[in-house]
Design a protein around this motif. Sequence first.
Motif, PDB file in Angstrom:
ATOM      1  N   HIS A 416      -4.478 -10.832   3.738  1.00 59.09           N
ATOM      2  CA  HIS A 416      -3.362 -11.653   4.236  1.00 59.09           C
ATOM      3  C   HIS A 416      -3.325 -11.596   5.760  1.00 59.09           C
ATOM      4  O   HIS A 416      -3.367 -10.504   6.338  1.00 59.09           O
ATOM      5  N   ASP A 452       7.208 -13.709  -0.545  1.00 54.39           N
ATOM      6  CA  ASP A 452       5.999 -14.366  -0.044  1.00 54.39           C
ATOM      7  C   ASP A 452       4.754 -13.557  -0.425  1.00 54.39           C
ATOM      8  O   ASP A 452       3.741 -14.117  -0.854  1.00 54.39           O
ATOM      9  N   TRP A 456       1.707 -14.739  -2.928  1.00 52.62           N
ATOM     10  CA  TRP A 456       0.335 -14.789  -2.404  1.00 52.62           C
ATOM     11  C   TRP A 456      -0.593 -13.942  -3.267  1.00 52.62           C
ATOM     12  O   TRP A 456      -1.708 -14.349  -3.593  1.00 52.62           O
ATOM     13  N   GLU A 459      -1.787 -15.307  -6.772  1.00 47.97           N
ATOM     14  CA  GLU A 459      -2.888 -16.269  -6.770  1.00 47.97           C
ATOM     15  C   GLU A 459      -4.245 -15.577  -6.785  1.00 47.97           C
ATOM     16  O   GLU A 459      -5.279 -16.225  -7.021  1.00 47.97           O
ATOM     17  N   ARG A 460      -4.254 -14.261  -6.540  1.00 47.35           N
ATOM     18  CA  ARG A 460      -5.507 -13.544  -6.369  1.00 47.35           C
ATOM     19  C   ARG A 460      -5.676 -12.343  -7.297  1.00 47.35           C
ATOM     20  O   ARG A 460      -6.750 -11.738  -7.333  1.00 47.35           O
TER      21      ARG A 460
END
Length: 496
Positions: A416, A452, A456, A459-460
């Motif tokens: 990130h 947030d 994030w 998604e991974r």
Amino acid sequence: MPNAADAIWRHADERPDAVALRARGRVWTYAELRDHVAAYAGALRAEGVRPGERLLLIAPTGPEFVVVAGAAHTAGAVLITLNTMATASEVGYALDDSGARLVVAWYETAEAARKAAGERGLPFLMLRHDAQVSEGEPLPEPVERRADDTALLLYTSGTTGRPKGVELSITNLAFTAEAFGQQLTLTPADRFATALPLFHVFGQAVCLNGTLTAGASISLLSPFEPNAMLRMVRDDQVTLIAGVPTMWNAMLHADGDFGPDDFADLRLAGSGGASLPGEVIREFQKRFGCTILEGYGLTESTGAGAFNSPYHGPRTGSVGPALPGTGIEVRDPAGEVLPPGEVGEVYLTGPHIMKGYWNRPEATAADLPDGRLRTGDLGRLDEDGFLYIVDRLKDLVIRGGYNVYPREVEEVLYGHPDIVEAAVIGVPHPHYGEEVAAVVTLRPGAALTAEDLRAWAKERLSAYKVPHLVQFVDALPKGSTGKILKRALDWDALVG
């Protein structure tokens, strides 16, 4: 007969004017280093230190540490090195456990050592710049010892109980130095650099001993500061550099216009001590044009185990194949060897494995079954013998019956753009048993929220791996080597 200080004498005889050390703007030749070591060894002898007796040294990374360490070996003593931040009670514990005969401490961090020595009626020597001494006659040569004699006694961090003294022999030290010298193709023309603490196995057994054995020079920095480290690489025309992940990360985010031109002479950067996020490797390469190669070792293995070779090509996420002369196996809980690709506990074999724990026969037997070292690390080997460390066995998070490896989650978080550092831990949970928690630091000015971050990560990562608990902090706790200390993260205190 061997001595751990033999390399200093050998290079001083053969190449007296060759540079051995660079530090604080001063250069020490091998002849100068040998003369200081001989003089200090004479002072130790005058204090009554005899071969086989223990000597405790507390000093930061610098020429003076090198002098006293070399002198202790020259005099035939068993060297004990402790963290400069050790308290009087911690120093006292090491003194009582080891039966040390003498204490030497750097003048700026000497109070705890002086107090502990005084309480036990032990002689104490204050160490100052250049390690000058006035007592005793210099020893003419290193004392003869046996190859299996204990040369170094390093105390573990004590995360699972009272610290244990790891006995490293002259053979252990010599093998590690030679193995890394071979893997890194060290030559007398090389200029090594590090800001690692020399009281730790990585700095002392790998970097310092490896460099001196090869007859190369080493630049020393203390304390670590990213811009100062970058300037050292540039000004000393460094060819090899060693550090831990937090150091690479700090240099990556350092101010200034440092770039590939400042690393023109650098041919290799080596990392150890903890897992290095792939994102840091990629960004470091992008900014400085330098590839960081990871390695793996423990105090109990004299810092040696595996290391990526620059000639075989690094594999991101791997700590490399076994070093020359070493062996790596991955075993299941029953002790059976697992095939490539399967995760289990990593075992190491070879001449670098410790003699055992000082006065701890039961602990030695538990960690050295059949002479193999149980590392306590989870890992896997690929078909080519490259080792991948999955995580510490004790750091494994089991959420609702699923295994979550914190290192895998941390790798994702480091990707990130707003996250500078991250530590993932398990927090007790009434339903899942443990919940995945992330403690992170952000780049200045970032406004990332927990929601947030979770979005994030979803998604991974698989849902059960996503940190459901998130806490932002200004800084993560670190040990003397710069390694993030997960055991110091108290979740209740963080959120309370």
